[in-house]
Design an enzyme around this catalytic site. Sequence first.
Site, PDB file in Angstrom:
ATOM      1  N   ASP A 105     -25.586 -45.645  20.270  1.00  0.00           N
ATOM      2  CA  ASP A 105     -26.029 -44.257  20.241  1.00  0.00           C
ATOM      3  C   ASP A 105     -25.539 -43.657  18.913  1.00  0.00           C
ATOM      4  O   ASP A 105     -26.169 -43.836  17.873  1.00  0.00           O
ATOM      5  CB  ASP A 105     -25.438 -43.574  21.483  1.00  0.00           C
ATOM      6  CG  ASP A 105     -25.972 -42.190  21.743  1.00  0.00           C
ATOM      7  OD1 ASP A 105     -26.344 -41.513  20.780  1.00  0.00           O
ATOM      8  OD2 ASP A 105     -26.001 -41.759  22.903  1.00  0.00           O
ATOM      9  N   ASP A 161     -25.370 -46.147  33.065  1.00  0.00           N
ATOM     10  CA  ASP A 161     -25.190 -45.193  34.168  1.00  0.00           C
ATOM     11  C   ASP A 161     -25.530 -43.753  33.798  1.00  0.00           C
ATOM     12  O   ASP A 161     -25.544 -43.377  32.625  1.00  0.00           O
ATOM     13  CB  ASP A 161     -23.729 -45.211  34.623  1.00  0.00           C
ATOM     14  CG  ASP A 161     -22.800 -44.547  33.603  1.00  0.00           C
ATOM     15  OD1 ASP A 161     -22.806 -44.979  32.434  1.00  0.00           O
ATOM     16  OD2 ASP A 161     -22.106 -43.574  33.969  1.00  0.00           O
TER      17      ASP A 161
HETATM   18  C1  PRP Z   1     -21.693 -45.940  26.303  1.00  0.00           C
HETATM   19  C2  PRP Z   1     -22.362 -47.246  25.960  1.00  0.00           C
HETATM   20  C3  PRP Z   1     -21.732 -47.612  24.649  1.00  0.00           C
HETATM   21  C4  PRP Z   1     -21.436 -46.288  24.010  1.00  0.00           C
HETATM   22  C5  PRP Z   1     -22.466 -46.026  22.974  1.00  0.00           C
HETATM   23  O1  PRP Z   1     -20.506 -46.268  26.942  1.00  0.00           O
HETATM   24  O2  PRP Z   1     -22.129 -48.229  26.928  1.00  0.00           O
HETATM   25  O3  PRP Z   1     -20.528 -48.327  24.819  1.00  0.00           O
HETATM   26  O4  PRP Z   1     -21.477 -45.299  25.038  1.00  0.00           O
HETATM   27  O5  PRP Z   1     -22.251 -44.794  22.392  1.00  0.00           O
HETATM   28  P1  PRP Z   1     -21.910 -44.545  20.869  1.00  0.00           P
HETATM   29  O6  PRP Z   1     -22.795 -45.416  20.030  1.00  0.00           O
HETATM   30  O7  PRP Z   1     -22.243 -43.075  20.724  1.00  0.00           O
HETATM   31  O8  PRP Z   1     -20.455 -44.826  20.663  1.00  0.00           O
HETATM   32  P2  PRP Z   1     -19.708 -45.300  27.900  1.00  0.00           P
HETATM   33  O9  PRP Z   1     -18.614 -44.677  27.087  1.00  0.00           O
HETATM   34  O10 PRP Z   1     -20.641 -44.362  28.592  1.00  0.00           O
HETATM   35  O11 PRP Z   1     -19.022 -46.298  28.921  1.00  0.00           O
HETATM   36  P3  PRP Z   1     -19.652 -47.407  29.911  1.00  0.00           P
HETATM   37  O12 PRP Z   1     -20.093 -48.572  29.066  1.00  0.00           O
HETATM   38  O13 PRP Z   1     -18.500 -47.721  30.787  1.00  0.00           O
HETATM   39  O14 PRP Z   1     -20.805 -46.776  30.661  1.00  0.00           O
END
Ligand code: PRP
Length: 182
Positions: A105, A161
């Site tokens: 993201d 999620d």
């Molecule tokens: C989400 C996803 C990535 C991260 C991406 O994880 O799984 O690890 O965000 O976002 P970024 O590129 O903006 O850093 P989350 O923190 O929601 O945890 P999860 O994997 O446990 O759902």
Amino acid sequence: MPPRPYVIDQLISAKSIAARIEALAREIEAEFAGTDKLVVVGLLRGSFVFIADLVREIDLPVEVDFIEASSYGDSTVSSREVRILKDLRAAIEGQDVLLVEDIVDTGHTLHHVTRFLASRRPRRLRTIALLDKPSRREVDFRADWIGFSIPDEFVVGYGIDYAQRNRNLPYIGKVRFTDEDG
Ligand code: PRP
């Protein structure tokens, strides 16, 4: 409980994901051809479905490990600190390593975790993400392989999620809020 009522529209079918994973596995096999061991590292929690399907398509000697980084939740602050909550079990110095992520993201998480892993001096370190939202990027990060590049939609399923729900959907869906603010 998720804070707002919503429905989920399918964005990427289970069949499309499976076909894309087959193609990606062939590229990974070519990249790491001849390796005596590929350490495939899943970034918890979102990658758990993707890594399970991906490793079963990769015809190489594979070891599986996991790492967890801190989630910054709903924070909109751009200079984000990412902390390692759970480290690898394996020592990766001199090893071939593939880091597996569900979605890129802003890029902060993978930017930080790849630097963390690179500091252990693996022989080769490559990254793969099932989904990429390039329009959301805040730091310059590009995964070596991307399953699907998507617009800035709120996606769930296949490990991803909404308030810890919907990780078990077999496809990638798009959240559509159904309350009056939606
Ligand atoms: C989400 C996803 C990535 C991260 C991406 O994880 O799984 O690890 O965000 O976002 P970024 O590129 O903006 O850093 P989350 O923190 O929601 O945890 P999860 O994997 O446990 O759902």
